[in-house]
Design an enzyme around this catalytic site. Structure first.
Site, short mmCIF file in Angstrom:
data_model
loop_
_atom_site.label_atom_id
_atom_site.label_comp_id
_atom_site.label_asym_id
_atom_site.label_seq_id
_atom_site.Cartn_x
_atom_site.Cartn_y
_atom_site.Cartn_z
N ASP A 48 0.73 -1.19 0.08
CA ASP A 48 -0.08 0.08 0.14
C ASP A 48 0.98 1.47 -0.07
O ASP A 48 0.69 2.06 0.72
CB ASP A 48 -1.12 0.08 1.22
N GLN A 107 -3.50 -4.78 6.55
CA GLN A 107 -3.18 -3.74 7.42
C GLN A 107 -4.01 -3.87 8.56
O GLN A 107 -5.07 -3.03 8.94
CB GLN A 107 -3.42 -2.29 6.65
N ARG A 144 2.82 14.04 9.53
CA ARG A 144 1.28 13.92 9.00
C ARG A 144 0.65 12.84 9.51
O ARG A 144 1.10 11.48 9.40
CB ARG A 144 1.44 13.85 7.69
N ASP A 169 -1.63 10.09 9.56
CA ASP A 169 -2.45 9.19 8.98
C ASP A 169 -3.48 8.79 9.45
O ASP A 169 -3.50 7.88 10.48
CB ASP A 169 -1.60 8.11 7.98
N LEU A 206 -8.90 5.46 15.02
CA LEU A 206 -7.98 4.73 15.93
C LEU A 206 -8.79 3.88 17.03
O LEU A 206 -8.16 3.27 17.75
CB LEU A 206 -7.36 5.96 16.71
N GLU A 217 -4.61 13.81 9.04
CA GLU A 217 -5.49 13.28 7.91
C GLU A 217 -6.68 13.10 8.28
O GLU A 217 -6.65 11.67 9.04
CB GLU A 217 -4.72 12.39 7.13
#
Lengths: 469, 614
Positions: B69, B177, B207, B209, B214, B251
């Site tokens: 990815d 992931q 940054r 992500d 979360l 983000e």
């Protein structure tokens, strides 16, 4: 103030006061000049459809305030000091013939520095004297500071909605939004819209009445009223919230058409496809009608009288529309046994009646003076019809902009645009829950009545009495 | 040759004025000719980045990864992917950038790891081991059904069965992931250690992500939960322990009302990407109306002090269309990606140049908006050249092709054999490297690259673009979008004025004759317009002035009448050419704009000069 500026102002006063410089005028004379300026604001040279404005009329020699003489049938009906001292504000109602005028006189100390709006001609009305001494009387509606002061006065008057109280007041950046003999509309600080009614009607001003009623009924797509100004049974003005940067529905539609004519593709494939906007306008119109229904109620429409009147008009030589189709609709509706309803309407609802802003579509200006006419009760499809005709008009305008040699091809595109957006507008209108309680739920009756509304509009109005009885 | 820049002299809120530049390291420059860009290669291009004028580099993930990815599947948080170099190489990049007054931030993927990460390998190996609870496991796949699948093209569920542990594991992104379990304090501490590690190396921030995802909770969509903000505050506390100031850029592809939560009370992230603005810029030019933009701006809440939006046109991901309506999505897709191959997940997998069909004028307009709207602009590598893409490459690789440096072999990206390249460069006649490359563009002063550079320079001279207020100006023409960026709080202005900009060597602007303290003396002018360049004008120039920005979103020339009575008596001066425009009066101010034209006009208070002239 510099000497040269003072001299300039002084000489201007001399010029504008005309003969009898230094002569103190009576309130009647002052008011008469203000009324004549108001009337001159409607001046249209021959061949012109729009007034040219007082400044232009004056520059062309068509109007001179110094030439005004007080007619015998002019009388002061009412005078109120809105703000004493200098600068001061005097509110005057003046009757001249059948018309009741509302003028606001500003009183300035002779040495005052005034900021008048551009192209307003000469707003100086003459010298005036009251208990505070000598003053230069000016037409307050052409004086920026006076307009702001007047707005503050209205803000402080009764009727203010606490939630909309302006925490920072009005600081005074003011511009004219619209101005004619009927009403004057200003935008202050780009946050507040102030409308002053200049020609009065007895009882409630229909526009203000509708504005307040819509707000109370929970209609959100409008510039909400903040405060109204009423005296002696007359509506004199209103303050509304203002949203800067809106564009009229006409301009948005024209942008779409120009894009389409250039792209030469199906309307739904064009970048500036108007359909989403048309849908939202339809929804907004339905919500407005529902709010008006809630505020003013609904009434059975005298369908027989309407059909009879319309039929007669068409026989007399209506020039537009499909007469055969219209006669079939008349027959169909004449045989209908279901009730048809009428509600309070906007009355001249078209693409210029709506404005596109950041949060969606808003009702544009609704408050007018006496020229606005009486409140209108009729089938809600009348407003829908005027809006659909407006789509037709803007389409014609866009076609007129194009090269005549391409009229055939572009004409087809424009026609497709009108057809598509008209259908989608109706779809948006009917999509609002509850609207079919006011408009005929039966498709055939809906279509027939809408079809008949178009010649009704084109024939210059309604063939039946437009009231709520 | 640049002077050494002292980053400590720069105000703490540097990111509010910065221009960011997003770099895919493996796609930037190959120094060792293995076909893959690397950190040493990036270091060798710092001169170009300094020349361009960007203030901060954002490096996409450089960690060891199976690269399923684009590196966002991290297999080791504390190291560098061997293909890209080493930790020492990164330190050299950071130091080199700092010496040129450029900051460096990097991606930090907190939400998930690669399934190759040792943590996951250990977690899946035993239900009772030390890391058993480091990921989110379940006996069935029924929990949290309200959570949407994000990668709709390739995943059908947020749960995947692991045959080793014989349980399902949770993943909001690809199935390779797995999501980390932040309910476990050990995971939190491990991630804070990662943060400290890289900040100690000299990184200027992260940054962050995919932060909205979360945590999970029953009966919720698993996005933007309160626990996310609690965790972010902890991360921010660690970051705030470092000086000079480091930045956290979140983000979070959310609506503005939800996005603002990620700033907290100024105690969470410093910046957030303004995702909903981006597709609306494209929608606005398609519709030739400003309303898509003004609508989202109207919905954008005020930021806490010291916070800033990050605004952009394109990035390494698809042009996401999540935050538009279904109807708007259809409109954008039909306009900008007619070929189904161009569509990725809920977006469009194309670069800016190809989306705009190489229309430079339109690109300038969009960048003018990005450079002047509230927020710090983020430039995706190659977009400054109007680089193209290759939609025939898989997934989001279409926009991750090698940087085009020269017309030479492989676009000057690498001297490796063509077949070795990590991805082929763009080679078509329009966007191919032989036509579109840095070398050629730098030689041509009329190139888009020079235009971008010039715009960045101009933007830097006016801190109102970074810290100023936004005041939308009334205009009846729906195709014209005008606004004034005015100085913000006096404190912000003073900060901007005193600290200056290290890349321009001080408080003035290098190379701008007559406008900085070191420029030639232009105070000897005679009357008329020349008076603008006399001493009083110089004094005016050191004061932060409002800037009026006017944009024509239509491809047709447009007239507009702007309501600028508030600025009556002020004189607009066009920023690029320094040409004075007629003084503003109390009536509406007429302007005309060419196809997709724009003006940036500094507003000078000319009332006193006018009175003196009278």
């Amino acid at each position: 103030m510099t000497e040269s500026r003072e001299q300039a102002l002084g000489s201007s006063f001399v010029q504008e006061a005309g003969e009898g410089v230094g002569t103190v005028a009576s309130l009647r004379e002052i008011a008469c000049k203000a009324v004549s300026r108001q009337q001159a604001a409607e001046y249209r040279p021959s061949g012109e459809s729009e007034p040219v404005g007082l400044g232009t009329a004056q520059a062309n020699g068509e109007f001179d305030v110094n030439d005004v003489r007080v007619p015998e049938n002019l009388e002061i009906v009412d005078t109120v000091v809105l703000s004493p001292g200098r600068p001061g504000l005097l509110d005057v109602m003046v009757r001249h013939g059948d018309t009741l005028y509302h003028v606001v006189v500003g009183l300035r100390a002779p040495a005052d520095e005034a900021r008048f709006f551009a192209d307003c001609g000469s707003p100086v009305l003459g010298l005036y004297e009251d208990s505070d001494g000598l003053a230069v009387a000016v037409d307050a509606l052409d004086d920026q500071e006076m307009v702001t002061a007047l707005s503050r006065f209205i803000l402080g008057s009764s009727g203010i909605k606490p939630a909309r109280r302006l925490p920072h007041g009005l600081t005074g950046t003011v511009r004219k939004e619209a101005f004619d003999g009927d009403s004057a509309v200003y935008v202050i600080d780009e946050t507040v819209m102030c409308t002053i009614i200049r020609s009065l009607t007895a009882g409630k001003n229909p526009g203000i009445e509708m504005l307040v009623a819509l707000d109370d009924a929970g209609f959100n797509n409008m510039f909400a009223p903040i405060a109204t100004w009423t005296r002696g049974g007359y509506d004199l003005g209103v303050l509304q919230e203002y949203m800067p940067g809106t564009s009229s529905g006409w301009d948005v539609a024209l942008t779409s058409l120009r894009d389409l004519c250039s792209a030469q593709c199906a309307p739904q494939d064009a970048g500036a496809d108007f359909a989403p906007e048309a849908y939202k306008i339809g929804e907004m119109l339905a919500r407005m009608h529902l709010a008006l229904d809630k505020a003013f109620g609904r009434y059975r429409m005298d369908m027989a009288a309407f059909l009879d009147g319309l039929g007669k008009w068409m026989v007399q030589g209506a020039t537009d529309g499909d007469h055969a189709g219209a006669y079939q609709c008349i027959q169909l509706l004449g045989e209908a046994s279901v009730p048809f309803y009428q509600v309070r309407l906007h009355g001249s609802f078209d693409l210029n009646s709506v404005r596109r802003g950041e949060y969606g579509w808003y009702l544009g200006r609704v408050v007018e003076g006496a020229s606005g006419g009486a409140p209108l009760f009729f089938s809600p499809l009348y407003d829908l019809a005027t809006l659909l005709l407006s789509l037709h008009d803007v389409a014609l305008d866009a076609l007129a902009e194009r090269d005549p040699l391409s009229a055939g091809e572009v004409g087809r595109l424009v026609e497709a645009w009108e057809d598509r957006n008209g259908r989608i507008l109706i779809k948006g209108y009917l999509n609002v829950a509850g609207i079919v309680g006011i408009v005929p739920p039966q498709v055939e009756y809906f279509d027939a009545l809408l079809h008949l509304m178009k010649p009704a509009v084109l024939n210059g109005g309604l063939p039946t009495t437009s009231d709520s009885s | 040759m640049s002077d050494e820049a002292d980053l400590t002299a720069i105000p703490d809120d540097w990111y509010r004025r910065a221009v960011f530049y997003e770099i895919l390291t493996r796609g930037y420059f190959d120094s060792n000719n293995d076909g893959i860009g690397d950190l040493q290669g990036l270091k060798s291009k710092l001169e170009y980045l300094e020349w361009l004028g960007v203030d901060c580099l954002w490096l996409l993930p450089f960690y060891p990864s199976p690269m399923r990815d684009g590196g966002y599947d991290i297999a080791d948080y504390m190291s560098i992917h061997p293909e890209l170099g080493s930790v020492n190489d990164l330190i050299e990049v950071i130091d080199g950038a700092h010496s040129r007054g450029i900051r460096v931030i990097a991606d930090l993927v907190m939400n998930h790891t690669s399934d190759q990460h040792p943590w996951f390998v250990e977690s899946r190996s035993s239900r009772n081991g030390p890391k058993a609870d480091w990921y989110v496991w379940s006996d069935d796949d029924k929990r949290w059904p309200e959570a949407r699948v994000i990668f709709v093209d390739s995943e059908t569920s947020n749960w995947t069965w692991d045959p080793v542990r014989e349980q399902f594991y949770w993943h909001r992104f690809y199935s390779h992931q797995p999501d980390l379990n932040y309910e476990n304090e050990e995971v939190v501490q491990a991630m804070l250690d990662v943060v400290r590690y890289w900040l100690d190396m000299g990184l200027d921030g992260f940054r962050m992500d995919a932060v909205p995802y979360l945590f999970q909770a029953d009966g919720t969509t698993g996005e933007n939960l309160p626990a996310v903000h609690t965790l972010l505050r902890r991360v921010r506390k660690v970051v705030d322990g470092y000086s000079p100031k480091r930045v956290l850029l979140a983000e979070a592809n959310q609506w503005p009302a939800d996005l603002v939560d990620y700033f907290g009370q100024g105690d969470e992230c410093d910046m957030c990407f303004h995702f909903p603005l981006m597709p609306r810029l494209f929608l606005a030019v398609r519709r030739e109306q400003r309303f898509p933009i003004t609508e989202i701006i109207a919905q954008t809440p005020e930021l806490p002090a010291g916070c800033q939006w990050a605004i952009f046109l394109r990035s390494h991901d698809e042009l996401t269309l999540e935050k538009v309506t279904e109807e708007e999505r259809d409109e954008l897709v039909s306009e900008y990606s007619r070929d189904p191959r161009m569509r990725r997940h809920l977006g469009i997998g194309r670069r800016l140049a190809t989306i705009l069909q190489n229309e430079y004028q339109l690109a300038e307009l969009l960048w003018a908006l990005i450079f002047s709207l509230p927020g710090s602009p983020v430039i995706y590598y190659g977009d400054e050249l109007m680089m193209g893409d290759n939609v025939y490459l898989g997934d989001r690789d279409s926009v991750r092709t090698p940087m085009q440096w020269s017309p030479d072999r492989n676009g000057g990206f690498s001297r490796a054999d063509f077949a070795q390249l990590y991805l082929p460069p763009v080679m078509d006649p329009v966007y191919g490297y032989e036509a579109v490359n840095v070398e050629s563009a730098r030689r041509n002063s009329s190139s888009f690259l020079h235009w971008m550079r010039r715009m960045i320079q101009v933007r830097k001279q006016y801190s109102v673009f970074g810290t100023g207020t936004l005041d939308v100006i009334s205009c009846a023409n729906p195709s014209v979008f005008a606004y004034v960026r005015a100085p913000g709080s006096p404190a912000a202005t003073a900060t901007a004025m005193s600290a200056g900009n290290p890349t321009s060597g001080g408080s003035g602007v290098r190379g701008q004759a007559g406008r900085g303290p070191d420029g030639p003396d232009t105070s000897q002018g005679s009357g008329g317009p020349d008076r603008l360049f006399d001493e009083s004008y110089q004094q005016v120039r050191t004061v932060e002035n409002p800037v009026l920005c006017i944009h024509n979103l239509s491809r047709f020339a447009q007239p507009a009448e702007l309501e600028l009575a508030k600025y009556a008596g002020w004189m607009p001066i066009e920023l690029l050419g320094r040409v004075p425009f007629p003084v503003i009066t109390e009536g509406s101010y007429p302007v005309t704009l060419g196809s997709h034209g724009y003006y940036w006009l500094e507003l000078l208070d000319y009332r006193e000069q006018q009175e003196q002239q009278e």
